[in-house]
Design a protein around this motif. Structure first.
Motif, short mmCIF file in Angstrom:
data_model
loop_
_atom_site.label_atom_id
_atom_site.label_comp_id
_atom_site.label_asym_id
_atom_site.label_seq_id
_atom_site.Cartn_x
_atom_site.Cartn_y
_atom_site.Cartn_z
N SER A 43 0.83 -1.21 0.00
CA SER A 43 0.00 0.00 0.00
C SER A 43 0.87 1.25 0.00
N VAL A 50 -3.82 -1.62 -0.81
CA VAL A 50 -3.62 -2.87 -1.55
C VAL A 50 -3.98 -4.03 -0.62
N THR A 304 -6.21 2.50 -7.15
CA THR A 304 -6.46 1.85 -5.87
C THR A 304 -7.87 2.20 -5.37
N PRO A 305 -8.41 1.39 -4.47
CA PRO A 305 -7.88 0.17 -3.86
C PRO A 305 -7.67 -0.96 -4.88
#
Length: 416
Positions: A43, A50, A304-305
């Protein structure tokens, strides 16, 4: 090198959301939902959340049980009485064996002669009759088809059937429930059963990206040709996604629903496997780490996510050792230096003490006075080291040069 291949629109896919939901009802109480792990380090690298979808923790060690059970459970009584047959090097074999055992169906599996012994043992342990035939999956599949024609057994294909795709797609339903705001799903891609199934299960607007091994990437040329195109050769350590031709059923499924195909080489796969072990504390096979490899190669590429599917964790211990060493080399965790020191008592001990003070671990030392490049009174020392990475190597070489030593970095590979 990582290459992106945009996917063009195509006709309606063979498997839709309703099919995946129906498969989930069949799998209720049979296949457990797998956890989703928050990948903090990834992440930070990707500048956004992530998560890892841990299908490596599924029954039999991969997602394959989902599709195998869905397919076999829908056979009629006459078909079940004839038994099922499959060809696989590992994950599909175990999925078919367990699913058949649970449903009271006789299973026969053809595996390559050099299939990993733990996978052969696990498949037999689930109750299947295993025959070791040929050197490749394609050769094993020929024997499986011949067995089906000879005995009437139903061939359970590893990916190219609507029931298999629907079963694998239940992974996607879980992803949406566990991460409702998911923007991108990265899926390891071989024949396309898991990839196509997940794409059918997630809502419109969620980007679905397939990740292939560069040495076995049949999807990019097939999508460019608008039809399945067989590869002439394959070479990758990711045997779980080494498929030489997309399926006739999975091709329209993927072409219609998947946004992009990305390829990653074996170096990236090795780094990703090591990353999963060290940072996520998860054992993942090379094929199962493909989605993480894509993130490590291009951390800011995907909205993201992000959810990265870890598709399997069945890895031969011998292969695991090789891949870990290779991954450490790719990450500059190994280095070999050639250092020139004075030929006098205590000089070698002083050199090793300096290396130890810098925090490097000595794996091997070779000491030689025979070299035309040496000056009188010099000794050549080849030392193999385990380090913490590129910056550590830079700091170490700087310290050695500051101490007056001439040196060369000769290699950073796993054969130390």
């Amino acid at each position: 090198m990582t290459v992106a291949h945009p996917v063009r629109p195509s006709p309606a896919p063979p498997v839709g959301l309703a099919d995946v939901r129906a498969a989930r009802e069949l799998l209720a109480g049979v296949v457990g939902g797998t956890p989703m792990a928050n990948a903090r380090a990834l992440s930070e690298l990707c500048a956004g959340p992530v998560y890892l979808k841990c299908e490596n923790l599924q029954r039999t060690g991969s997602f394959k049980i989902r599709g195998a059970y869905t397919r076999i459970s829908r056979l009629d009584p006459a078909e079940r009485a004839r038994g099922v047959v499959a060809a696989s090097a590992g994950n599909h074999a175990q999925g078919v064996a367990l699913a058949a055992h649970m449903l009271g169906v006789t299973a026969t599996v053809f595996m390559p002669e050099r299939a990993a012994l733990p996978k052969v043992g696990a498949t037999r342990g689930y109750g299947a009759a295993v025959h070791l035939v040929g050197t490749t999956i394609d050769e094993s599949l020929v024997e499986a088809r011949a067995f089906a024609e000879r005995t009437g057994a139903v061939l359970v294909h590893p990916f190219d059937h609507v029931d298999v795709i629907a079963g694998q797609g239940t992974v996607g339903l879980e992803i949406v429930e566990q991460c409702p705001d998911v923007a991108t799903v990265l899926v390891p891609a071989g024949g396309g059963g898991l990839l196509g199934g997940v794409a059918a299960a997630v809502p419109d607007g969620v980007r679905v990206v397939g990740v292939q091994a560069a040495g076995a990437a049949a999807w990019p040329p097939s999508l460019a040709a608008h039809a399945p195109v067989p590869l002439q050769a394959m070479r990758t350590l990711a045997d779980g996604i080494a498929v030489g031709r997309p399926g006739d059923v999975t091709f329209p499924q993927v072409a219609a629903l998947v946004d992009e195909i990305v390829t990653v080489d074996d170096d990236a796969l090795s780094r990703a496997l090591l990353y999963c072990l060290e940072r996520a504390k998860l054992l993942v096979e090379p094929a199962g780490a493909a989605a993480v490899a894509a993130l490590l190669e291009h951390p800011r590429r995907f909205p993201t996510p992000v959810v990265a599917v870890l598709s399997g964790g069945n890895v031969d211990p011998l292969v695991l050792g090789h891949v870990i060493r290779h991954g450490m080399a790719v990450a500059a965790r190994y280095v070999e230096l050639r250092i020139r020191i004075a030929d006098r008592p205590g000089a070698l001990a002083a050199l090793l003490a300096l290396i130890g003070a810098q925090g490097a671990n000595v794996l091997d030392v070779a000491h030689s006075r025979i070299s035309g490049a040496l000056h009188l009174g010099e000794v050549d020392v080849a030392v193999s080291l385990e380090t913490r990475g590129p910056q550590h190597i830079a700091d170490l070489t700087e310290a050695l040069r500051a101490a007056g030593h001439g040196l060369d970095v000769t290699r950073t590979d796993p054969g130390l």
